[in-house]
Design an enzyme around this catalytic site. Structure first.
Site: not given
Length: 609
Positions: A318, A353
């Site tokens: 990720e 993020c």
């Protein structure tokens, strides 16, 4: 027309019917469905008395570090990690980096502990999660302070971004985890004859010793999330935390291990590793690691994946994002929407993020939102709210090592026609001159020719982009190499839903921001935002071996009938022509859709080919 009293009555009645009644029904349903788990004495949480470190207490006076450029590196001590509060510059201690021999020892201990833990009941695993949940709820302020001290964020940011999402994961897995990991019954063979005899299922068994290499922006949640999933699936876990947050990670792992000990579960199931990049390859290529979840940057991911490939270790990766919010012209309340965008941009000083990196507006919404943000962004207050009595909106960044890059991105945009309304440079706090503060920034009229449109900012910068129409907005949203998350806001749900279908990303929120993460849906990106999923059912089954099992159907077993090789196919083949006839008839009987062909083939099979 209603008079005022009638109008108030209508409002009250609508609120009661539309909100209160459904809420009470939902709560009752949830109580009934989970009461067996929640209040089962065997799964009741254990009490835990675990004092927090002095550094997280109110009015702590720690030694300030006055180095020109604060860093986790210690001059003349290459194997020591210096921890400090990025908001105040106060020292949090020095920690020897984990050596390669210590990594070997940790992985060995975890492997031994996992062999016992993989046999544990779901009841015990839920008891563990209940115990973690109870302590976190009862000590929210202390946990938030620990996360804030090591990351520089505000307590409110820690509560929303660290504690709430961790509590959600705990409670979701308690309620749904066992169901997700039960053997999955499958249809079995589609062949008419074989399907009458065989059952199929998939069983989920723990991988063994898994690892999580997690980023520093959410020191509590990024560490706890992988631990919770690993333990519930019967795995042991080695967490490699960032060098930036060793101090808090030490305490958080101590918290988990204390709960394990209280429940007589092997503490060695959870290990903490921290090292500099020069030793990271040894960890990621270790033969004792069965799975890696990596949360971090694209640049580091290249090294992690290349290193893991030496042992063919599976990875979930990720990475960063360039998440957009598409704002249509029919949004009902732009003031309310501006609050969502402010939170999505400036929470944790923009170090998210799935933070909002680009606000893409249609023309009418664009001008109005620019006016709103021009007024609101300039009022944001910066500081350390666990140290100051003043109200604080935004904390520090974890490090100043990106300040030059942030300024370069902003200067490039301005040189190409963007307008800088607020911020754009580091901020020297009068009380904490060593703190890593960057001014909340608003920059408008950004377009795709500018670096800030394409590169991840990961800082407190609100970027406004005007789209000509819906098609242009979709084109702009999809125009970067990233594909993590997006949001769409508009009054017409069908239009928003259609836009969501056309966005190149792993996650989309409609008329909301980032709730796909809280909802325990499978989380992950596409393109350069990574691959694989964690969270939800997929996050749990992804930490398991999906073992495929095929067996005779129960009735056949009960009658003592077992499948066997038909005589025409038994080695050595007695009659090749007859054997071929048998196999071709078997295929026709099993897969031909013409009824008469099936009957003919069954008749041929009965004759032995």
């Amino acid at each position: 027309m209603f008079n005022e009293a009638e109008w108030q009555y209508q409002i009250s009645a609508t609120f009661f019917i539309g909100v209160i009644v459904p809420t009470l029904f939902y709560c009752y349903k949830r109580y009934v469905s989970t009461s067996a788990n929640r209040y089962n004495k065997l799964e009741a949480p254990v009490k835990l008395n675990l004092p927090i470190p002095d550094e997280a207490k109110a009015h702590w006076k720690g030694k300030r570090l006055y180095a020109p450029n604060l860093s986790v590196r210690v001059v003349d001590e290459p194997n020591v990690i210096q921890c400090y509060c990025p908001a105040t510059g106060q020292s949090l201690g020095a920690f020897p980096a984990t050596t390669r021999d210590e990594m070997d020892e940790q992985i060995e201990k975890a492997s031994i502990a996992q062999k016992e833990w993989k046999q544990s009941s779901f009841s015990l695993r839920r008891k563990l999660l209940h115990s973690l949940n109870r302590y976190i709820i009862d000590h929210q302020d202390e946990i938030a302070r620990i996360a804030c001290r090591d990351s520089g964020k505000t307590r409110l940011d820690a509560s929303m971004g660290e504690i709430m999402v961790t509590l959600e994961k705990l409670n979701w897995i308690v309620a749904n985890g066992e169901k997700a990991l039960r053997p999955s019954q499958r249809p079995g063979p589609s062949n008419l004859l074989i399907g009458m005899m065989k059952n199929g299922e998939v069983r989920y068994e723990p991988l063994g010793v898994v690892s999580a290499i997690v980023s520093w922006n959410y020191p509590f949640h990024n560490l706890m999330g992988p631990i919770i999933a690993a333990l519930f699936t019967g795995n042991a876990i080695i967490v490699k935390c960032s060098e930036q947050v060793v101090w808090s990670s030490q305490w958080f792992v101590h918290f988990v291990r204390t709960v394990l000990k209280q429940l007589s579960i092997p503490e060695d199931l959870v290990q903490l590793c921290y090292c500099f990049p020069e030793d990271a390859d040894y960890f990621t290529s270790h033969p004792g690691i069965d799975h890696i979840t990596f949360i971090g940057s694209k640049q580091v991911a290249h090294h992690v994946v290349a290193s893991a490939s030496k042992q063919l270790t599976p990875c979930v990766v990720e990475l960063g994002g360039k998440d957009s919010v598409i704002v249509l012209d029919d949004v009902k309340d732009l003031n309310a929407l501006s609050s969502v965008i402010m939170r999505g941009t400036f929470q944790s000083a923009g170090q998210n993020c799935i933070g909002i990196e680009r606000v893409i507006c249609l023309p009418q919404s664009y001008g109005k939102l620019v006016e709103i943000f021009t007024e609101r962004v300039g009022k944001l207050r910066i500081g350390s709210d666990i140290d100051q009595l003043d109200e604080i909106d935004m904390g520090a960044m974890v490090s100043n090592n990106r300040f030059d890059k942030l300024q370069q991105l902003i200067e490039d945009a301005v040189s190409k026609g963007a307008k800088l309304i607020h911020g754009g440079k580091p901020y020297q706090h009068p009380n904490y001159p060593q703190g890593h503060y960057f001014e909340p920034t608003l920059i408008v009229d950004v377009d795709e020719t500018m670096d800030i449109f394409n590169e991840e900012v990961f800082g407190p910068v609100l970027t406004m982009i005007k789209a000509e129409d819906v098609e242009h907005a979709i084109e702009l949203s999809n125009a970067t190499e990233y594909g993590l998350g997006n949001s769409v806001f508009g009054r017409n749900f069908n239009e928003c839903n259609e836009i969501a279908n056309r966005l190149d990303s792993g996650n989309v929120a409609i008329n909301d921001f980032a709730t796909f993460y809280v909802a325990q849906l499978p989380f992950g990106g596409i393109k350069k935002s990574g691959y694989g999923k964690f969270g939800g059912e997929e996050g749990l089954t992804g930490l398991c071996v999906a073992k495929s099992i095929v067996m005779d159907k129960p009735l056949l077993r009960m009658l003592g009938i077992a499948t066997a090789i038909p005589p025409p196919l038994d080695y050595p083949i007695k009659n090749d022509k007859k054997a071929w006839g048998f196999v071709s008839a078997l295929n026709s009987a099993g897969y031909d859709n013409r009824f008469w062909k099936v009957l003919k083939s069954i008749k041929k099979l009965a004759k032995g080919g």
